[in-house]
Design a protein around this motif. Structure first.
Motif, PDB file in Angstrom:
ATOM      1  N   SER A 253       0.899  -1.310  -0.105  1.00 46.80           N
ATOM      2  CA  SER A 253      -0.020   0.105  -0.092  1.00 46.80           C
ATOM      3  C   SER A 253       0.789   1.257  -0.211  1.00 46.80           C
ATOM      4  CB  SER A 253      -1.020  -0.108   1.274  1.00 46.80           C
ATOM      5  OG  SER A 253      -0.312   0.031   2.357  1.00 46.80           O
ATOM      6  N   GLY A 254       2.001   1.177   0.605  1.00 50.22           N
ATOM      7  CA  GLY A 254       2.902   2.159   0.653  1.00 50.22           C
ATOM      8  C   GLY A 254       3.546   2.577  -0.799  1.00 50.22           C
ATOM      9  N   VAL A 255       3.683   1.439  -1.624  1.00 49.97           N
ATOM     10  CA  VAL A 255       4.103   1.881  -2.768  1.00 49.97           C
ATOM     11  C   VAL A 255       3.208   2.232  -3.898  1.00 49.97           C
ATOM     12  CG1 VAL A 255       4.952   0.380  -4.987  1.00 49.97           C
ATOM     13  CG2 VAL A 255       5.871  -0.099  -2.598  1.00 49.97           C
ATOM     14  N   THR A 256       1.906   2.084  -3.606  1.00 52.17           N
ATOM     15  CA  THR A 256       0.837   2.505  -4.198  1.00 52.17           C
ATOM     16  C   THR A 256       0.746   4.186  -3.879  1.00 52.17           C
ATOM     17  OG1 THR A 256      -0.574   0.467  -4.051  1.00 52.17           O
ATOM     18  CG2 THR A 256      -1.708   2.464  -4.533  1.00 52.17           C
ATOM     19  N   THR A 257       0.930   4.303  -2.799  1.00 56.23           N
ATOM     20  CA  THR A 257       0.834   5.904  -2.185  1.00 56.23           C
ATOM     21  C   THR A 257       1.987   6.698  -2.886  1.00 56.23           C
ATOM     22  OG1 THR A 257      -0.060   5.238  -0.407  1.00 56.23           O
ATOM     23  CG2 THR A 257       1.101   7.480  -0.320  1.00 56.23           C
ATOM     24  N   LEU A 258       3.279   5.958  -2.863  1.00 57.89           N
ATOM     25  CA  LEU A 258       4.351   6.773  -3.746  1.00 57.89           C
ATOM     26  C   LEU A 258       4.229   6.879  -5.231  1.00 57.89           C
ATOM     27  CD1 LEU A 258       7.560   5.274  -1.756  1.00 57.89           C
ATOM     28  CD2 LEU A 258       6.258   7.341  -1.654  1.00 57.89           C
ATOM     29  N   LEU A 259       3.418   5.798  -5.671  1.00 61.41           N
ATOM     30  CA  LEU A 259       3.463   5.983  -7.148  1.00 61.41           C
ATOM     31  C   LEU A 259       2.354   7.170  -7.399  1.00 61.41           C
ATOM     32  CD1 LEU A 259       3.084   2.246  -8.399  1.00 61.41           C
ATOM     33  CD2 LEU A 259       4.805   3.785  -8.775  1.00 61.41           C
ATOM     34  N   ALA A 260       1.391   7.297  -6.534  1.00 64.69           N
ATOM     35  CA  ALA A 260       0.512   8.364  -6.607  1.00 64.69           C
ATOM     36  C   ALA A 260       1.130   9.526  -6.312  1.00 64.69           C
ATOM     37  CB  ALA A 260      -0.777   8.461  -5.621  1.00 64.69           C
ATOM     38  N   LEU A 261       2.100   9.646  -5.449  1.00 66.68           N
ATOM     39  CA  LEU A 261       2.909  10.776  -5.241  1.00 66.68           C
ATOM     40  C   LEU A 261       3.964  10.999  -6.610  1.00 66.68           C
ATOM     41  CD1 LEU A 261       3.793  12.917  -2.966  1.00 66.68           C
ATOM     42  CD2 LEU A 261       5.772  11.220  -2.337  1.00 66.68           C
ATOM     43  N   PHE A 262       4.525  10.221  -7.159  1.00 62.36           N
ATOM     44  CA  PHE A 262       5.185  10.484  -8.518  1.00 62.36           C
ATOM     45  C   PHE A 262       4.212  11.077  -9.493  1.00 62.36           C
ATOM     46  CE2 PHE A 262       6.316   9.317 -12.695  1.00 62.36           C
ATOM     47  CZ  PHE A 262       7.763   9.360 -12.756  1.00 62.36           C
ATOM     48  N   ALA A 310      10.823   8.914  -0.533  1.00 62.42           N
ATOM     49  CA  ALA A 310       9.262   9.695  -0.988  1.00 62.42           C
ATOM     50  C   ALA A 310       9.737  10.878  -1.641  1.00 62.42           C
ATOM     51  CB  ALA A 310       8.383   9.694   0.227  1.00 62.42           C
ATOM     52  N   ALA A 311      10.597  11.822  -1.093  1.00 60.43           N
ATOM     53  CA  ALA A 311      10.906  13.127  -1.643  1.00 60.43           C
ATOM     54  C   ALA A 311      11.418  12.943  -3.192  1.00 60.43           C
ATOM     55  CB  ALA A 311      11.740  13.727  -0.770  1.00 60.43           C
ATOM     56  N   THR A 312      12.288  11.749  -3.211  1.00 58.89           N
ATOM     57  CA  THR A 312      13.140  11.643  -4.587  1.00 58.89           C
ATOM     58  C   THR A 312      11.832  11.261  -5.545  1.00 58.89           C
ATOM     59  OG1 THR A 312      15.171  11.071  -3.383  1.00 58.89           O
ATOM     60  CG2 THR A 312      15.053  10.437  -5.694  1.00 58.89           C
ATOM     61  N   VAL A 313      10.948  10.407  -5.310  1.00 56.91           N
ATOM     62  CA  VAL A 313       9.954   9.998  -5.965  1.00 56.91           C
ATOM     63  C   VAL A 313       9.145  11.175  -6.801  1.00 56.91           C
ATOM     64  CG1 VAL A 313       7.894   8.474  -6.340  1.00 56.91           C
ATOM     65  CG2 VAL A 313       9.927   7.704  -5.319  1.00 56.91           C
ATOM     66  N   LEU A 314       8.903  12.009  -5.769  1.00 55.61           N
ATOM     67  CA  LEU A 314       8.134  13.051  -5.957  1.00 55.61           C
ATOM     68  C   LEU A 314       9.041  14.270  -6.925  1.00 55.61           C
ATOM     69  CD1 LEU A 314       5.752  15.394  -5.850  1.00 55.61           C
ATOM     70  CD2 LEU A 314       7.013  16.093  -3.721  1.00 55.61           C
ATOM     71  N   ILE A 315       9.942  14.326  -6.903  1.00 55.94           N
ATOM     72  CA  ILE A 315      11.079  15.096  -7.627  1.00 55.94           C
ATOM     73  C   ILE A 315      11.172  14.391  -9.195  1.00 55.94           C
ATOM     74  CG2 ILE A 315      13.263  16.057  -8.117  1.00 55.94           C
ATOM     75  CD1 ILE A 315      13.351  16.287  -4.967  1.00 55.94           C
ATOM     76  N   LEU A 316      11.222  13.186  -9.132  1.00 52.49           N
ATOM     77  CA  LEU A 316      11.256  12.374 -10.291  1.00 52.49           C
ATOM     78  C   LEU A 316      10.391  12.391 -11.211  1.00 52.49           C
ATOM     79  CD1 LEU A 316      13.102   8.952  -9.334  1.00 52.49           C
ATOM     80  CD2 LEU A 316      14.080  10.919 -10.934  1.00 52.49           C
ATOM     81  N   GLY A 317       8.907  12.564 -10.613  1.00 48.07           N
ATOM     82  CA  GLY A 317       7.708  12.814 -11.236  1.00 48.07           C
ATOM     83  C   GLY A 317       7.750  13.999 -11.960  1.00 48.07           C
ATOM     84  N   VAL A 318       8.135  15.259 -11.140  1.00 50.13           N
ATOM     85  CA  VAL A 318       8.284  16.495 -11.819  1.00 50.13           C
ATOM     86  C   VAL A 318       8.986  16.493 -13.019  1.00 50.13           C
ATOM     87  CG1 VAL A 318       8.819  19.069 -11.466  1.00 50.13           C
ATOM     88  CG2 VAL A 318       7.443  17.566  -9.713  1.00 50.13           C
ATOM     89  N   ILE A 319      10.411  16.022 -12.732  1.00 50.05           N
ATOM     90  CA  ILE A 319      11.191  16.255 -13.830  1.00 50.05           C
ATOM     91  C   ILE A 319      10.779  15.325 -14.946  1.00 50.05           C
ATOM     92  CG2 ILE A 319      13.669  15.730 -14.643  1.00 50.05           C
ATOM     93  CD1 ILE A 319      14.252  16.241 -11.440  1.00 50.05           C
TER      94      ILE A 319
END
Length: 409
Positions: A253-262, A310-319
């Motif tokens: 479930s945490g991975v699902t949340t992080l994919l949403a964060l991405f 988590a922060a890195t996944v978010l930044i990767l999504g932006v870029i």
């Protein structure tokens, strides 16, 4: 096939309200094909367990899909150039629905791979057709933003489609995920048949002319940047679900949340990329590739901490999302007389990069590298894309400036 006079980029667009409705529907088309592709990343652990195969083997499904898109996308587009674009969407959405129904009913790995291949045949041409319709109806000077609206479908696929599909797969089985995509596809097919109509008579595209247009060296340079940049990203992203589970310690479930964060990061990145494409495309492209390489390299370390990961996944999504409209805009800028084909070819380039990255990641793991090593491997590949972009930007500055007109039938 109709053969009336061509409709230029300056043709009077549909009424604003109708145009927004059509854009929303075109974005939904891209959302569906994006979800169908990206959801496989989140479903890898479940598919591995259910099909009794290791993650690296199941990851071949990502590679096969991307390779089919890369190889057949331009061919399918060439074969349909003489068909009205709204009819092209209807035909391909029908095939898309059939492919996802077949995936939901698959009895084994081979059948699932065949169903995914059928779905992949529609990918490039759906995207190309939707984008060209959107650009045709865009006001002058808003090409980058029109591209961003359509590519937002990819972002919505990562922020909503893929995480939701992963959640459904975790709780109700991966077959239910594909069945749900098929149902949504049928709904979009119905809406497309009603709303998406040409604002003026369309002209028949000429395959020979479009092929000559995309053979320009400048177009080849942009396509090379796309392939290498995507390969760098997907060396890591293909295996991000098992990486976050085994290295970072997240639950399913945490991975699902992080994919949403991405995906949330990609929404912001898409808006950013669209605006940069209308202002300073080459400078922005080179800068973002340098940042992507840096973030991937640091992910090797940050993946060992949940908050940092988590922060890195978010930044990767932006870029990652910001790069899409920038790269697509550069491809269109160099081939104004072949918008449909160059869009399909660039979509193939994106997926060739996905295939190369997923293959490289899988081979690295098979050869003994840990999942935590994949980010720095991807960073090295991304640095090569940065070098290509810098070279292309310098060559562009050295050339005499000529106005780029774009006449789209």
């Amino acid at each position: 096939m109709t053969t009336n006079k061509a409709v230029s980029m300056t043709a009077v667009p549909p009424a604003p309200v109708r145009r927004r409705a059509v854009l929303a529907l075109l974005t939904a088309c891209v959302f569906l094909v994006g979800t169908a592709e990206w959801v496989m990343v989140g479903l890898l652990p479940e598919l591995s367990t259910d099909l009794h195969r290791p993650p690296a083997t199941v990851g071949v499904l990502v590679t096969v899909y991307a390779l089919v898109v890369a190889v057949t996308g331009p061919l399918v587009t060439l074969g349909m150039l003489g068909i009205a674009r709204h009819r092209t969407l209807l035909i391909l959405l029908g095939v898309f629905v059939a492919g996802n129904v077949a995936a939901a009913l698959a009895t084994g790995f081979g059948v699932l791979a065949a169903a995914r291949t059928l779905t992949a045949l529609t990918h490039s041409t759906v995207f190309a057709t939707a984008l060209v319709i959107a650009v045709t109806t865009a006001p002058a000077g808003h090409r980058g933003r029109a591209i961003a609206v359509i590519t937002a479908g990819w972002n919505l696929a990562t922020v909503l489609g893929a995480p939701l599909g992963t959640w459904i797969g975790d709780h109700h089985g991966w077959r239910t995920t594909f069945a749900g995509i098929a149902v949504l596809g049928a709904a979009v097919l119905t809406a497309t048949s009603v709303l998406v109509r040409p604002a003026a008579p369309e002209t028949a595209d000429r395959p020979g002319g479009e092929v000559r247009e995309i053979l320009k060296p400048e177009v080849a340079a942009v396509l090379a940047i796309i392939v290498v940049a995507q390969a760098g990203l997907f060396t890591t992203y293909t295996y991000i679900a098992p990486l976050l589970r085994e290295v970072s310690g997240f639950t399913a479930s945490g991975v699902t949340t992080l994919l949403a964060l991405f995906g949330l990061g990609s929404v912001a990145g898409n808006i950013l990329g669209g605006r940069l494409a209308d202002r300073a495309p080459w400078a922005a492209l080179c800068t973002l590739l340098a940042v992507l390489a840096t973030v991937l390299a640091t992910f090797t370390l940050t993946s060992r901490s949940r908050w940092a990961a988590a922060a890195t996944v978010l930044i990767l999504g932006v870029i990652a999302a910001a790069l899409i409209p920038l790269l697509q805009d550069r491809a269109l800028a160099f081939s104004p007389k072949a918008p449909t084909l160059v869009t399909a070819v660039s979509a193939s380039a994106f997926n060739l990069g996905v295939a190369a990255g997923s293959t490289l990641g899988g081979q690295a793991v098979t050869a003994g590298s840990s999942l935590g090593d994949l980010p720095w491997i991807g960073a090295l590949v991304t640095l090569a894309a940065f070098g290509l972009a810098v070279t292309a930007a310098r060559q562009r500055r050295a050339q005499p400036r000529t106005p780029m007109t774009c006449s789209i039938p």
